[in-house]
Design a protein around this motif. Structure first.
Motif, short mmCIF file in Angstrom:
data_model
loop_
_atom_site.label_atom_id
_atom_site.label_comp_id
_atom_site.label_asym_id
_atom_site.label_seq_id
_atom_site.Cartn_x
_atom_site.Cartn_y
_atom_site.Cartn_z
N GLU A 90 0.87 -1.18 0.00
CA GLU A 90 0.00 0.00 0.00
C GLU A 90 0.90 1.23 0.00
O GLU A 90 1.78 1.35 0.86
CB GLU A 90 -0.90 0.02 1.23
N VAL A 91 0.70 2.12 -0.95
CA VAL A 91 1.60 3.25 -1.14
C VAL A 91 0.90 4.57 -0.83
O VAL A 91 -0.22 4.81 -1.29
CB VAL A 91 2.15 3.29 -2.58
N ILE A 92 1.58 5.41 -0.04
CA ILE A 92 1.13 6.78 0.21
C ILE A 92 2.16 7.68 -0.44
O ILE A 92 3.28 7.83 0.06
CB ILE A 92 1.02 7.06 1.72
N ALA A 93 1.80 8.27 -1.58
CA ALA A 93 2.74 9.08 -2.36
C ALA A 93 2.65 10.54 -1.95
O ALA A 93 1.56 11.11 -1.88
CB ALA A 93 2.45 8.93 -3.85
N THR A 94 3.81 11.16 -1.68
CA THR A 94 3.85 12.57 -1.27
C THR A 94 4.90 13.29 -2.11
O THR A 94 5.87 12.69 -2.57
CB THR A 94 4.18 12.72 0.21
N GLN A 95 4.71 14.62 -2.29
CA GLN A 95 5.54 15.38 -3.20
C GLN A 95 6.49 16.36 -2.52
O GLN A 95 7.25 17.04 -3.20
CB GLN A 95 4.66 16.12 -4.20
N ASP A 96 6.44 16.46 -1.23
CA ASP A 96 7.40 17.31 -0.53
C ASP A 96 7.59 16.80 0.89
O ASP A 96 6.88 15.90 1.35
CB ASP A 96 6.96 18.78 -0.53
N GLU B 85 7.07 18.18 3.87
CA GLU B 85 6.00 18.41 4.84
C GLU B 85 4.89 17.37 4.69
O GLU B 85 4.38 16.84 5.68
CB GLU B 85 5.43 19.82 4.68
N GLN B 86 4.52 17.06 3.43
CA GLN B 86 3.51 16.02 3.20
C GLN B 86 3.99 14.67 3.72
O GLN B 86 3.22 13.91 4.30
CB GLN B 86 3.19 15.92 1.70
N ALA B 87 5.26 14.37 3.48
CA ALA B 87 5.81 13.09 3.92
C ALA B 87 5.76 12.95 5.43
O ALA B 87 5.33 11.92 5.97
CB ALA B 87 7.25 12.95 3.43
N LEU B 88 6.18 14.00 6.14
CA LEU B 88 6.18 13.95 7.60
C LEU B 88 4.76 13.81 8.14
O LEU B 88 4.51 13.03 9.07
CB LEU B 88 6.85 15.21 8.16
N GLN B 89 3.83 14.53 7.55
CA GLN B 89 2.44 14.44 7.98
C GLN B 89 1.90 13.03 7.75
O GLN B 89 1.18 12.49 8.60
CB GLN B 89 1.58 15.46 7.24
N ALA B 90 2.26 12.42 6.62
CA ALA B 90 1.79 11.06 6.33
C ALA B 90 2.35 10.07 7.34
O ALA B 90 1.64 9.14 7.76
CB ALA B 90 2.20 10.67 4.91
N VAL B 91 3.59 10.24 7.72
CA VAL B 91 4.20 9.34 8.72
C VAL B 91 3.50 9.51 10.07
O VAL B 91 3.20 8.53 10.76
CB VAL B 91 5.71 9.60 8.85
N GLU B 92 3.23 10.74 10.44
CA GLU B 92 2.59 11.01 11.73
C GLU B 92 1.17 10.45 11.80
O GLU B 92 0.74 9.95 12.84
CB GLU B 92 2.55 12.52 11.99
N THR B 93 0.43 10.53 10.70
CA THR B 93 -0.98 10.14 10.73
C THR B 93 -1.21 8.68 10.37
O THR B 93 -2.16 8.07 10.85
CB THR B 93 -1.81 11.03 9.78
N ARG B 94 -0.36 8.12 9.49
CA ARG B 94 -0.59 6.77 9.00
C ARG B 94 0.30 5.71 9.66
O ARG B 94 0.01 4.52 9.56
CB ARG B 94 -0.41 6.72 7.49
N PRO C 78 3.35 4.26 8.90
CA PRO C 78 3.63 3.23 7.90
C PRO C 78 4.66 2.21 8.37
O PRO C 78 5.26 2.36 9.45
CB PRO C 78 4.17 4.05 6.72
N ASP C 79 4.90 1.22 7.54
CA ASP C 79 5.90 0.19 7.84
C ASP C 79 7.28 0.57 7.33
O ASP C 79 8.28 0.00 7.77
CB ASP C 79 5.47 -1.14 7.22
N LEU C 80 7.33 1.52 6.39
CA LEU C 80 8.60 1.95 5.81
C LEU C 80 8.41 3.31 5.16
O LEU C 80 7.32 3.63 4.68
CB LEU C 80 9.11 0.92 4.78
N VAL C 81 9.50 4.11 5.13
CA VAL C 81 9.47 5.43 4.50
C VAL C 81 10.61 5.51 3.49
O VAL C 81 11.75 5.16 3.79
CB VAL C 81 9.62 6.56 5.55
N LEU C 82 10.27 5.98 2.29
CA LEU C 82 11.24 6.15 1.21
C LEU C 82 11.34 7.64 0.91
O LEU C 82 10.38 8.26 0.43
CB LEU C 82 10.76 5.38 -0.03
N LEU C 83 12.50 8.26 1.22
CA LEU C 83 12.64 9.71 1.18
C LEU C 83 13.68 10.17 0.17
O LEU C 83 14.84 9.73 0.22
CB LEU C 83 13.09 10.24 2.56
N ASP C 84 13.28 11.06 -0.73
CA ASP C 84 14.26 11.75 -1.55
C ASP C 84 14.94 12.80 -0.68
O ASP C 84 14.32 13.38 0.22
CB ASP C 84 13.56 12.41 -2.74
#
Length: 241
Positions: free
Chosen positions: A31-37, A39-48, A50-56
């Motif tokens: 299951e993928v939660i795609a984010t473009q910046d 701030e979106q990535a951090l918010q997704a981690v805080e709310t969802r 996840p099992d893993l985070v892939l960060l540019d």
């Protein structure tokens, strides 16, 4: 009832790469939660959670290093940072800030999936090693509570990432033995990581800053120059005379 899918937050400001990565992860059943910046990535981690985070690394609003730093303030979720080719300093900085692994751009889909599987496997192994009715292991002021997946110094819990926990437990179970770089890399990361000594050095440095009362003069995690590391009990049990 269907098993819960492994959830991955992926963050990249390149929409084409984000779509490519997301699509291939979804084809693998994630299951993928795609984010473009950032701030979106951090918010997704805080709310969802996840099992893993892939960060540019290079993203608008908040770069990957800053996101990783904030994640480590509240979570031990595995993090893979994506760095530009030739930017070795970015790899080391990412690991030093708490990332579990890195990918060098450009990368193939096969390499991406292999890295993700390796990180998830290490996380799974760390949890598996904690199961069962093993009694707590006490060495000096440190205690490993396997059932709670916790390490404490006295009454204080020390927050370790899955990789740090696996490295610490393996060394503690071999207290007094000198473990070579390759032994540690193969057990903690896997045989495909043999030779990547910077992975071991950075994680050992992070462990010392979390475990040791004075990281500059370690009591537990000692270096054996040119060979590897050893876990020393500063208060060994004295045998009766």
């Amino acid at each position: 009832m269907a098993a819960k899918k492994t959830t991955i937050v992926t963050a990249d400001d390149d929409p084409r790469l984000l779509r490519l990565v997301s699509r291939n992860l979804e084809l693998e059943g994630y299951e993928v939660i795609a984010t473009q910046d950032g701030e979106q990535a951090l918010q997704a981690v805080e709310t969802r959670m996840p099992d893993l985070v892939l960060l540019d690394v290079m993203m608008p609003k908040m770069d990957g290093f800053t996101v990783c730093t904030h994640i480590r303030e509240f979570s031990t979720v595995p993090v893979i940072v994506m760095t530009a080719r030739g930017q070795d300093k970015d790899k080391v900085l990412g690991l030093d800030l708490g990332a579990d692994d890195y990918l060098t751009k450009p990368f193939s889909v096969d390499e991406l999936l292999a890295r993700i599987r390796a990180v998830l496997r290490r996380t799974s192994f760390a949890v598996t090693e904690s199961k069962g009715m093993q009694p707590p292991l006490r060495i000096g002021e440190l205690t490993i509570d396997y059932t709670q997946h916790q390490v404490k110094r006295g009454a204080e819990e020390i927050l370790l990432t899955p990789v740090e926990y696996r490295l610490f437990v393996y060394m503690a179970r071999n207290v007094g033995r000198v473990l070579t770089h390759d032994q540690l890399l193969e057990h903690v990361w896997g045989s495909e990581y043999l030779g990547e000594s910077h992975m071991l050095q950075v994680n050992m440095n992070r462990l010392r800053h979390k475990i040791e009362p004075n990281p500059a003069q370690p009591r537990y995690l000692l270096t054996r120059i040119g060979v590897g590391y050893t876990f020393v009990d500063p208060q060994p049990t004295q045998s009766a005379s």
